[in-house]
Design a protein around this motif. Structure first.
Motif: not given
Lengths: 349, 349
Positions: B294-299, B310-317
């Motif tokens: 699953g995709l998880v991004f850390k700000s 930007q972190a949200l946009a990166r997860a979106y991309d």
């Protein structure tokens, strides 16, 4: 009178840089003498400042190239300027040796010719990095040791403390252990055990241990000394060099972008030059090879004459404050702790 | 329609930063939906941009504090906003989760809730670092793994390649192995063996291996991806942050030193602002946790609203280009090599 043996052939530029640096150094240090080691014909004509009683040419027929493998430098080039300079120290003819040559070769030859101090398994390379306080952080190891045990890190801490105490005048310089967090539980097994050893050493009065520090603390100047293994230290240093180069490039690009920015750059020149002076790593050129039975300093290979002169001055200062005796004393103080630790090779990693 | 689950409580500032960032993100991404996870009362009043069909509040009663030990976050706070956001991904209710909370806790919970991908022993943290070319270098691992085997470094290289190929559009991004010299013989045993594995993988067409790189290559942009263990990566990143902060402080000090320099600073403002924008790390906020199902991004914990967006946009991309499938495919391609390698725990170090 302090006498420095200079490998005049080392570095990217050889005598074209080392000789002018030697002349400038002698002019500023009236009680210094220099042994200029190299191929006699390559050292001619000697600059005017290098003709006289305080200077002598010590011939060496060979030169260690910047890309020579360590084995070639050590086994095949037995009359290299690098080796002859270090032999001057071994034979008591010089108080310290300075070279801008190949780091791996310098370390290997220095270790072979001078041997390590009792209680020290491996020599380390220590350099100063300017920090935001206006002072400098001393960091070691910077590439000599790619795998370190906790005991090695303790030895580095003791040697670094002796170096900073001797050259800065601070009686009890603080030591930070480079880690990925301040908490005691952070890091891999080697680092955790090193933290424990450093706390024991601090409790015995062998050194002044601050605790874990992180990468950003190097430039904050949180501690006088930052201890790490040579792999991590080399990466941190090279990464910093890369970022500094990028910042310089981008600033230049922005100030050259338009007629307006070029005009502003002219006005800002004194400000930018002061800034540049404050981050000028050349002022800190000259890394100490610690843990050997003699003083050896390493200049950056790409050093210009100004930078190489700083390395000479650093070697001179170390000899003047009897750094070697201080390092010996620091190690002797911690001898019970060092003896209790398993010496020799580090754990596999 | 892409749906992101946001841990609105995480980070140094919580909803004060995350909610405005979510509103700005939604305004710029018309086909995105957000699940705002947190204590409902802490999310009130919702900014106007977050009221509507594309937004829902998902309640969670607990919050993982920035200094909570991993065990507390994992075992005691089972209804934390961080965990509930990740569970949204596990349950197919969201395409990716984003949190600015405690990195250790986020990694542990993500690993526990989502599990690792087949062929991957350990997830890694990958981030982008701006380089002098105007682009960015993707670096991993950045702190998740303090001891790595050669096999782990190969896995990181495969995952990093999939990430960069998916998000940059470069079909065969280049991979550099962070080392203390370019030569194959450099480094410790793990690094040398990793180099060998990477060369084998390149020969099989699994990835595009450039060879060893050094710290300064990160900012030169020598390769698209730089692979290292989490200890070294964390130190390199923090050291860079420290140097960048020092450069900023010294520039400010010099421009504030005198009446003249203050006047110059006013004139230089547009130039300095352009410079600042080019080195603004906030633009690159949002590290990917790779190797999970699953995709998880850390700000960054200290992110402001611009950075968190930007972190949200990166997860979106990442969700839009189906990063997870790309990573799976990359791993599957290299499966024979991964199976041949001893998996599991790394050598002691």
């Amino acid at each position: 009178m302090i006498r420095i043996a200079v490998d005049c052939m080392g570095g990217d530029h050889g005598p074209a840089v080392t000789l002018p640096a030697c002349a400038a150094f002698l002019a500023r240090h009236p009680d210094a003498q220099l042994a200029l080691v190299g191929r006699p014909e390559a050292l001619q004509p000697l600059p005017a400042g290098l003709v006289g009683e305080r200077c002598s040419v010590v011939p060496a027929t060979e030169v260690v190239a910047m890309d020579d493998p360590v084995e070639v430098a050590l086994r095949r080039k037995r009359d290299s300027s690098m080796r002859v300079a270090i032999e001057q120290v071994r034979d008591g003819l010089a108080d310290a040796a300075v070279s801008a040559g190949n780091t791996g070769a310098l370390m290997a030859i220095a270790r072979y010719v001078l041997k390590t101090l009792e209680g020290i398994d491996r020599p380390a390379i220590a350099t100063q990095i300017p920090n935001v306080t206006g002072g400098a952080t001393t960091m070691l190891d910077l590439g000599a040791n790619v795998d370190c045990s906790a005991e090695h890190l303790l030895q580095f801490a003791l040697m670094g403390s002796a170096l900073v105490a001797a050259t800065s005048g601070r009686a009890r310089p603080s030591v930070g252990l480079l880690n990925i967090g301040e908490e005691v539980i952070k890091g891999n097994d080697v680092i955790k055990r090193a933290g424990q050893l450093l706390r024991e050493a601090a409790a015995r009065g062998d050194l002044n241990f601050h605790g874990n520090v992180e990468g950003n603390d190097i430039f904050k100047g949180t501690t006088d000394i930052v201890v790490c293994d040579g792999f991590v230290g080399n990466v941190a240093l090279k990464t910093s060099e890369g970022l500094a180069a990028m910042v310089g490039t981008l600033l230049r690009q922005e100030f050259e972008r338009s007629l307006y920015s070029r005009a502003v750059a002219l006005l800002a020149l004194p400000v930018l030059q002061r800034f540049k002076r404050r981050v000028d790593h050349r002022r800190y050129n000259g890394a100490a090879l610690l843990g050997l039975r003699g003083l050896v300093f390493k200049s950056h290979g790409a050093a210009d004459a100004f930078a190489f002169e700083q390395a000479l001055a650093r070697a001179y200062d170390a000899a003047r404050v009897r750094l070697l005796e201080r390092v010996r004393a620091g190690i002797a103080h911690a001898a019970p702790l060092l003896r209790a630790s398993p010496a020799g090779e580090p754990a596999a990693s």
